[in-house]
Motif scaffolding. Structure first.
Motif, short mmCIF file in Angstrom:
data_model
loop_
_atom_site.label_atom_id
_atom_site.label_comp_id
_atom_site.label_asym_id
_atom_site.label_seq_id
_atom_site.Cartn_x
_atom_site.Cartn_y
_atom_site.Cartn_z
N GLU A 332 5.10 -80.25 -11.99
CA GLU A 332 6.50 -80.19 -12.43
C GLU A 332 7.41 -80.76 -11.34
N VAL A 333 7.15 -80.33 -10.09
CA VAL A 333 7.99 -80.76 -8.97
C VAL A 333 7.99 -82.28 -8.87
N LEU A 334 6.80 -82.87 -8.99
CA LEU A 334 6.70 -84.32 -8.88
C LEU A 334 7.39 -85.03 -10.04
N ALA A 335 7.25 -84.46 -11.24
CA ALA A 335 7.89 -85.09 -12.39
C ALA A 335 9.40 -85.12 -12.18
N GLN A 337 10.95 -85.06 -9.36
CA GLN A 337 11.27 -86.02 -8.30
C GLN A 337 11.25 -87.44 -8.82
N HIS A 338 10.26 -87.76 -9.66
CA HIS A 338 10.19 -89.10 -10.26
C HIS A 338 11.46 -89.38 -11.06
N LEU A 339 11.89 -88.37 -11.83
CA LEU A 339 13.09 -88.58 -12.65
C LEU A 339 14.28 -88.92 -11.75
N ARG A 340 14.43 -88.13 -10.67
CA ARG A 340 15.57 -88.38 -9.78
C ARG A 340 15.50 -89.76 -9.16
N SER A 341 14.30 -90.14 -8.64
CA SER A 341 14.24 -91.41 -7.92
C SER A 341 14.35 -92.59 -8.88
N ILE A 342 13.80 -92.45 -10.08
CA ILE A 342 13.87 -93.56 -11.04
C ILE A 342 15.31 -93.75 -11.54
N THR A 343 16.00 -92.63 -11.81
CA THR A 343 17.39 -92.73 -12.27
C THR A 343 18.23 -93.40 -11.19
N LYS A 344 17.93 -93.04 -9.93
CA LYS A 344 18.67 -93.63 -8.81
C LYS A 344 18.38 -95.13 -8.71
N MET A 345 17.10 -95.51 -8.86
CA MET A 345 16.73 -96.92 -8.77
C MET A 345 17.36 -97.74 -9.90
N LEU A 382 12.25 -94.20 -21.70
CA LEU A 382 11.50 -93.92 -20.48
C LEU A 382 11.32 -92.41 -20.36
N VAL A 383 10.10 -91.93 -20.56
CA VAL A 383 9.85 -90.49 -20.61
C VAL A 383 9.01 -90.10 -19.40
N ILE A 384 9.44 -89.07 -18.70
CA ILE A 384 8.70 -88.63 -17.51
C ILE A 384 8.32 -87.18 -17.70
N GLY A 385 7.06 -86.85 -17.42
CA GLY A 385 6.69 -85.45 -17.61
C GLY A 385 5.35 -85.11 -17.03
N THR A 386 4.93 -83.87 -17.30
CA THR A 386 3.61 -83.42 -16.86
C THR A 386 2.69 -83.50 -18.08
N HIS A 387 1.58 -82.77 -18.03
CA HIS A 387 0.64 -82.79 -19.14
C HIS A 387 1.27 -82.32 -20.44
N ALA A 388 2.46 -81.71 -20.33
CA ALA A 388 3.15 -81.27 -21.55
C ALA A 388 3.34 -82.45 -22.50
#
Length: 725
Positions: A332-335, A337-345, A382-388
């Motif tokens: 979850e934490v990584l997902a 983080q990915h959302l934050r960094s991708i939105t920023k990029m 663009l969808v970011i998530g865990t195994h959910a």
């Protein structure tokens, strides 16, 4: 008439229900084939004696020894009797204790265990006062009648197979069951076509099974192992290539990039130029996306080499034609983080055009419904998530690309589940674990591989030093002085421990510790180190926090964010920080008990610092003695920053340490005899053979033996296990 078994015969039919149940519980076996795939760990000679003095306390072992004395006696304080037997190997002695209902029973057993008889003894080694002993041992005595003595000379050379065993099922009990099954084994299909088998100088499958389990002499073992190793390599490689061909036969929709489209807009806004590697891999992906078959690509790159950027560019290319991309992260934490960094990029212009959406299991129901709706309607590209993302509930409007972060937590099965959510979507797998070519070929044989080696410019780089406390205990103080100096300059420091609390001995790490450090636990836990630092003259006053896996998720996330914002100077943590956490201001990484970590883990941890303009410093604190393998590991990491070079070193240092690692020991893995490094040549050879066979016979119609072997051996679980590497 005697029954004859095939490899598919259920064990209950072959060995009876109760033995079958024991085997199922102990080893997860269900068929005759699985039982016969339980190969001996080694072979003992009847004349061989395991030195009693070297037996490891606490383990279940099997030794050959001779009875030296027996002493049956009545128990003093309670009912019943006991028999104490001393056995020896000519150097050391140990005692065996048996309890009996009455003296008569104890004497009866003493008659069987007469002085001078030899046999195999097996049990859990314990220590009582100063002697080693087996409590309730199992034993099997060698025959000692006149006739048997004459046979013994002939038998002297017959090796005794010693099997991986459990207390419920001793080595020779397994041997007995296997022998009984072998006696009634019918046809065994051969995975290798006859001409090929002859050409390779190998045994038939049936001969190989007989020889590995019941060799008449030592020399019989090697050809059997060679044959079964080849079977294993061929079955695995054929299965991987079939998987690859299957994916290639699917029809995917090409996803070209257009002039002035999302990708071009994104590239125009990038504040830096792509590295040569990023450009090359980007081009490989862009080309793959133009094909009418699904891309299936593994991208290997160091932490911080810009893999996410490469993946994001692919996602944008797909989004131009309305295709959705799903990025799956292991936690979850990584997902998040990915959302934050991708939105920023993406920045304020592009983000609204693709609407990055987070979908994880821990979201509240209303949040999750809203996100799921955006995904199902195709509003979010663009969808970011865990195994959910894999749950049946999640539906996509047009899933065109699946990106999986950190493959080793994610097997083929899950990739296939996601695949099923779109019409043959393209797939990219990202991994920061540098995988040696040999392993990549074995484990990811169904993927095309791209490597990003160069690091982006503008990084100050990292220097790594070993603090060897065995020779220089005074360096311990120096490590904390250096940390304090960095903090004084406004930088931040990570201190990583192998345990949360050594008082409770809670080691926290996904990886089992390397084999040579077993026995003594780590010296430092997060709790202990924090207590020590609180009293340190210079670090006692800095802003400190702790982070470990037993903390609630929101607390972990809050701590990590506070550290990222620069509100914490010194973070004392376990390896939960290993993945994710981009803190450009963190300059120093102190790793306590560094010899407790694997090479690749140390390398990944180190990659957390020196990510901004400040040079990184990594201090590996270890008590391992100079010259030990544990110390060599730590020194190898200090010697180079090239993860690919380290991956090769790691494999060499681990030697036989199967690529599957210790974690796999319990699961049924399909690599039983293969060793990826040692057998790299064989695996490559098997791959060529497999390719030839499939070119001519893609459905294996003319190779029934191979078809059966694949069905029986390479389950999805194996593939997932293999990919844990």
């Amino acid at each position: 008439r005697s029954m004859s078994f095939t490899l598919e015969t259920p064990l209950a039919e072959a060995v009876g229900a109760s033995t079958a149940k024991t085997l199922e519980r102990a080893f997860g076996m269900g068929t005759v084939g699985e039982l016969l795939g339980h190969y001996p760990r080694r072979y003992a000679d009847r004349g061989e004696l395991t030195p009693i003095l070297e037996l490891p306390v606490g383990e279940t072992v099997t030794i050959v020894a001779e009875v030296l004395s027996t002493r049956p006696r009545q128990m003093r304080n309670r009912r019943g009797a006991m028999l104490e037997v001393i056995i020896g190997d000519g150097v050391g002695q140990m005692s065996l204790t048996f309890f009996a209902k009455n003296l008569g029973q104890a004497e009866w057993r003493a008659k069987e265990l007469r002085v001078g008889r030899r046999g195999i003894f097996s049990g859990k080694v314990s220590q009582f006062r100063d002697t080693v002993q087996f409590a309730h041992p199992d034993y099997q005595l060698f025959e000692d009648s006149e006739a048997a003595y004459r046979q013994a000379d002939a038998l002297q050379d017959v090796p005794i197979p010693i099997y991986p065993a459990t207390s419920a099922m001793q080595s020779w009990q397994i041997a007995k069951v296997i022998a009984a099954v072998l006696d009634q084994l019918g046809e065994v299909p051969d995975p290798l076509p006859e001409d090929l088998r002859r050409h390779e100088g190998l045994l038939t499958a049936a001969e190989a099974l007989q020889s590995i389990h019941r060799p008449h002499r030592r020399a019989d073992v090697d050809p059997a192992v060679r044959t079964l190793r080849m079977h294993e390599a061929l079955v695995l490689q054929t299965a991987l290539l079939q998987q690859r061909n299957l994916v290639r036969s699917l029809i995917a929709q090409p996803r070209p990039a257009h002039a002035g489209g999302l990708l071009e807009q994104f590239d125009a806004k990038l504040p830096y130029t792509l590295t040569a590697d990023q450009q090359r891999v980007g081009a490989e992906i862009a080309d793959d996306l133009l094909l009418e078959r699904p891309m299936n690509r593994l991208i290997q790159g160091e932490v911080g080499s810009g893999k996410t950027l490469v993946a994001l560019r692919a996602m944008l290319q797909v989004a131009e034609s309305g295709g959705q991309a799903a990025l799956i992260a292991p936690t979850e934490v990584l997902a998040a983080q990915h959302l934050r960094s991708i939105t920023k990029m993406l920045g304020p212009d592009l983000a609204p055009q693709v609407i990055p959406t987070l979908l994880t299991g821990q979201m509240s129901a209303p949040e999750r419904r809203k996100a799921a709706l955006r995904v199902a309607s195709g509003q979010s590209l663009l969808v970011i998530g865990t195994h959910a993302l894999l749950s049946e509930k999640t539906t996509f409007a047009d899933l065109a690309l699946v990106v999986v972060d950190e493959q080793h937590r994610f097997g083929v099965e899950q990739r296939e589940m996601l695949r099923a959510k779109g019409t043959a979507p393209h797939a990219i797998v990202l991994t920061a674990t540098p995988i040696p070519r040999t392993v990549a070929m074995t484990v990811f044989g169904d993927l095309d591989t791209s490597v990003i080696r160069s690091m982006p410019a503008g990084r100050a780089g990292i220097s790594t030093f070993v603090a060897p406390l065995a020779e220089h205990p005074e360096w311990f103080q120096r490590v904390w002085e250096r940390s304090a100096e960095e903090i004084a300059q406004g930088r931040q420091v990570f201190a990583v421990c192998a345990a949360i609390d050594t008082a409770e001995d809670s080691v926290e790490s996904d990886d089992a510790p390397p084999p040579d450090v077993e026995g003594k636990g780590p010296r430092w836990g997060v709790v202990q180190l924090e207590q020590l630092l609180a009293t340190h003259p210079r670090l006692g006053g800095v802003r400190r926090a702790i982070l470990h896996g037993k903390m609630p998720a929101d607390e972990k996330d809050a701590t990590m964010r506070a550290f990222a914002r620069g509100e914490i100077d010194l973070l004392v943590a376990t390896t939960v920080i290993e993945v994710g956490g981009d803190v450009p201001n963190a300059s120093t990484m102190v790793i306590m008990d560094a010899d407790r970590f694997g090479v690749s883990q140390l390398h990944q941890l180190r990659g957390r610092v020196g990510r901004g303009e400040f040079p990184g410093l990594c201090l590996l604190v270890t008590e391992a003695e100079g010259g030990s393998i544990a110390r060599e590991r730590v020194e190898a990491v200090a010697a180079t920053l090239d993860g690919f070079e380290l991956a090769e070193v790691d494999l060499e240092l681990r030697g036989e340490g199967d690529v599957l690692g210790a974690a796999q020991a319990g699961a049924k893995s399909s690599l039983r005899l293969l060793r990826v490094v040692k057998d790299a040549g064989l695996i490559a050879h098997a791959r060529d053979i497999a390719a030839d066979i499939l070119k001519d016979d893609p459905m294996l119609v003319k190779h029934p033996g191979l078809r059966v072997a694949i069905a029986g051996r390479v389950s999805e679980a194996d593939r997932a296990a293999l990919s844990k590497n």
